[in-house]
Design a protein around this motif. Structure first.
Motif, PDB file in Angstrom:
ATOM      1  N   PHE A  82       8.806  90.722   4.853  1.00 25.23           N
ATOM      2  CA  PHE A  82       8.802  89.274   4.656  1.00 25.23           C
ATOM      3  C   PHE A  82      10.243  88.842   4.447  1.00 25.23           C
ATOM      4  N   ASP A 121       5.475  90.388   9.242  1.00 22.66           N
ATOM      5  CA  ASP A 121       4.611  89.229   9.047  1.00 22.66           C
ATOM      6  C   ASP A 121       5.081  88.139  10.007  1.00 22.66           C
ATOM      7  N   CYS A 125       5.465  79.739   7.466  1.00 21.71           N
ATOM      8  CA  CYS A 125       5.581  79.094   6.156  1.00 21.71           C
ATOM      9  C   CYS A 125       6.843  79.461   5.370  1.00 21.71           C
ATOM     10  N   GLU A 126       7.372  80.665   5.583  1.00 19.30           N
ATOM     11  CA  GLU A 126       8.572  81.016   4.825  1.00 19.30           C
ATOM     12  C   GLU A 126       9.835  80.390   5.436  1.00 19.30           C
ATOM     13  N   TYR A 196      -4.104  89.262  10.540  1.00 18.12           N
ATOM     14  CA  TYR A 196      -4.713  88.792   9.291  1.00 18.12           C
ATOM     15  C   TYR A 196      -5.919  87.968   9.763  1.00 18.12           C
ATOM     16  N   PHE A 204      -4.841  83.696  -5.460  1.00 19.01           N
ATOM     17  CA  PHE A 204      -4.195  84.968  -5.786  1.00 19.01           C
ATOM     18  C   PHE A 204      -2.861  85.173  -5.071  1.00 19.01           C
ATOM     19  N   LYS A 252      -8.005  89.660   3.534  1.00 18.07           N
ATOM     20  CA  LYS A 252      -7.049  89.321   2.478  1.00 18.07           C
ATOM     21  C   LYS A 252      -7.535  88.124   1.699  1.00 18.07           C
ATOM     22  N   TYR A 318       1.538  96.335  -3.349  1.00 16.59           N
ATOM     23  CA  TYR A 318       2.804  96.434  -4.078  1.00 16.59           C
ATOM     24  C   TYR A 318       2.803  97.644  -5.001  1.00 16.59           C
TER      25      TYR A 318
HETATM   26  C1  PBG Z   1       2.003  83.962   4.715  1.00 13.67           C
HETATM   27  C2  PBG Z   1       1.636  85.036   3.761  1.00 13.67           C
HETATM   28  C3  PBG Z   1       1.219  84.868   2.437  1.00 13.67           C
HETATM   29  C4  PBG Z   1       0.982  86.151   1.931  1.00 13.67           C
HETATM   30  C5  PBG Z   1       1.253  87.042   2.947  1.00 13.67           C
HETATM   31  N1  PBG Z   1       1.645  86.334   4.072  1.00 13.67           N
HETATM   32  C6  PBG Z   1       1.150  83.648   1.607  1.00 13.67           C
HETATM   33  C7  PBG Z   1       0.167  82.598   1.905  1.00 13.67           C
HETATM   34  O1  PBG Z   1      -0.638  82.670   2.835  1.00 13.67           O
HETATM   35  O2  PBG Z   1       0.222  81.608   1.176  1.00 13.67           O
HETATM   36  C8  PBG Z   1       0.503  86.448   0.544  1.00 13.67           C
HETATM   37  C9  PBG Z   1       0.663  87.858   0.086  1.00 13.67           C
HETATM   38  C10 PBG Z   1       0.476  88.067  -1.380  1.00 13.67           C
HETATM   39  O3  PBG Z   1       0.053  87.165  -2.142  1.00 13.67           O
HETATM   40  O4  PBG Z   1       0.772  89.169  -1.815  1.00 13.67           O
HETATM   41  N2  PBG Z   1       3.136  84.268   5.435  1.00 13.67           N
END
Ligand code: PBG
Length: 330
Positions: A82, A121, A125-126, A196, A204, A252, A318
């Protein structure tokens, strides 16, 4: 089968000793099951602790070679990357830039540790200033099909840098097909997609959004991530991604969705299934353990075992490095 007072069936016979218990054990956790998430950022000598995820760090590129060596030495086969970009904009330019943070990280990892499987990933969004998983129209609504073009570009840029697997996480309709097409057009037929496929609109993810600075600036993700109430819909989502060419499926989060993991595994046993043990699930154990309320080692291994028993072949977690260490000690 009948039972009399004199001839009771006694399942406890099989639990009498550790060797007996080992003989009848149905599920075994292995470091090879784990995928370790890594957060990468610009800079030098950066090892920035993530407050809501004790033990996890944002790393600069120069830290990755040592990290990769440690991960491999523990028997963990793969990482998922990420990136935290230098700057954000409405489209998220750095997401598909040749010298973007994730592209640099892939090259560094592949050079330092060629046998480490690098998963990336793929989401917006990032990288977007609004923090949403797609391009927005003037009303702030996600434009699904325009977003697919960007996801294809991102996936190709990751493949170009040397990624082994791309993992689209944005829950856009048609994302697997679009990415498959973009990869194939660029000669990356051999690069796998871990979708995903079944991702819920979950609270969470809180700590992750701090770590990756990817929280939506307004609104939420309920228009694309799934309603936690729905399990049958999970089979629809997974089925579509299988048809579109996904090589792996993912559910997830993991813990509040163990039933979904079991159902997806039963419905699509031919595909490897990953489960994402997300940031909030990690933070809960860490917080309780820090207060001495839970035995971190035992609870972590029990949790990961439960995710595997439910049907996950792979676990993004993690806890990967600690759990691998503990498993080697057992
Ligand atoms: C989106 C993404 C997210 C996570 C992984 N990829 C965040 C979201 O969808 O808001 C969350 C992973 C975690 O909470 O450990 N790129």
């Amino acid at each position: 089968m009948w039972i009399t007072y004199n001839l009771p069936i006694r399942p406890r016979r099989l639990r009498r000793s550790e060797p007996l218990r080992r003989m009848v054990r149905e599920t075994e956790l292995n470091p090879a099951d784990f995928i370790y998430p890594l957060f990468v950022q610009h800079g030098r000598g950066v090892r920035h602790p993530i407050p809501s995820m004790p033990g996890q760090f944002r790393l600069s590129i120069d830290q990755l070679a040592a990290e990769a060596e440690e991960i491999l030495s523990l028997g963990i086969p793969a990482v998922i990357l990420f990136g935290i970009p230098a700057s954000k904009d409405p489209v998220g330019q750095e997401n598909f830039a040749e010298d973007g943070i994730v592209q640099q990280a892939i090259r560094e990892l592949k050079q330092a540790a060629p046998e480490l499987v690098v998963i990336t990933d793929v989401c917006l969004c990032e990288y977007t200033d609004h923090g949403h998983c797609g391009l927005l129209d003037l009303d702030g609504e996600i434009m699904n099909d325009d977003t697919l073009d960007i996801l294809g570009r991102v996936a190709v840029s990751h493949a170009n840098a040397g990624a082994d697997i791309v993992a689209p996480s944005g829950m856009m309709d048609g994302m697997v097909q679009a990415i498959r097409g973009a990869l194939d057009d660029d000669g990356f037929q051999h690069i796998a997609i871990m979708s995903y496929a079944v991702k819920y609109a979950s609270a969470f993810y809180g700590p992750f959004r701090d770590a990756a600075e990817g929280a939506p600036q307004f609104g939420d993700r309920k228009s694309h991530q799934m309603d936690p109430a729905n399990a049958r819909e999970a089979l629809r989502e997974a089925g579509l991604d299988v048809e579109e060419g996904a090589d792996f499926l993912m559910v997830k989060p993991a813990l509040a969705y163990l039933d979904v993991i079991a159902r997806v595994k039963a419905a699509f046993p031919q595909l490897p299934l990953a489960a994402y043990n997300v940031s909030g699930e990690y933070a809960m154990i860490k917080a309780a353990a820090a207060r001495g309320w839970l035995d971190e080692r035992k609870v972590t291994l029990e949790t990961l075992l439960g995710i595997k028993r439910a049907g996950a072949d792979l676990i993004l977690t993690y806890h990967a490095k600690d759990a691998a260490r503990w498993l080697h000690e057992e």
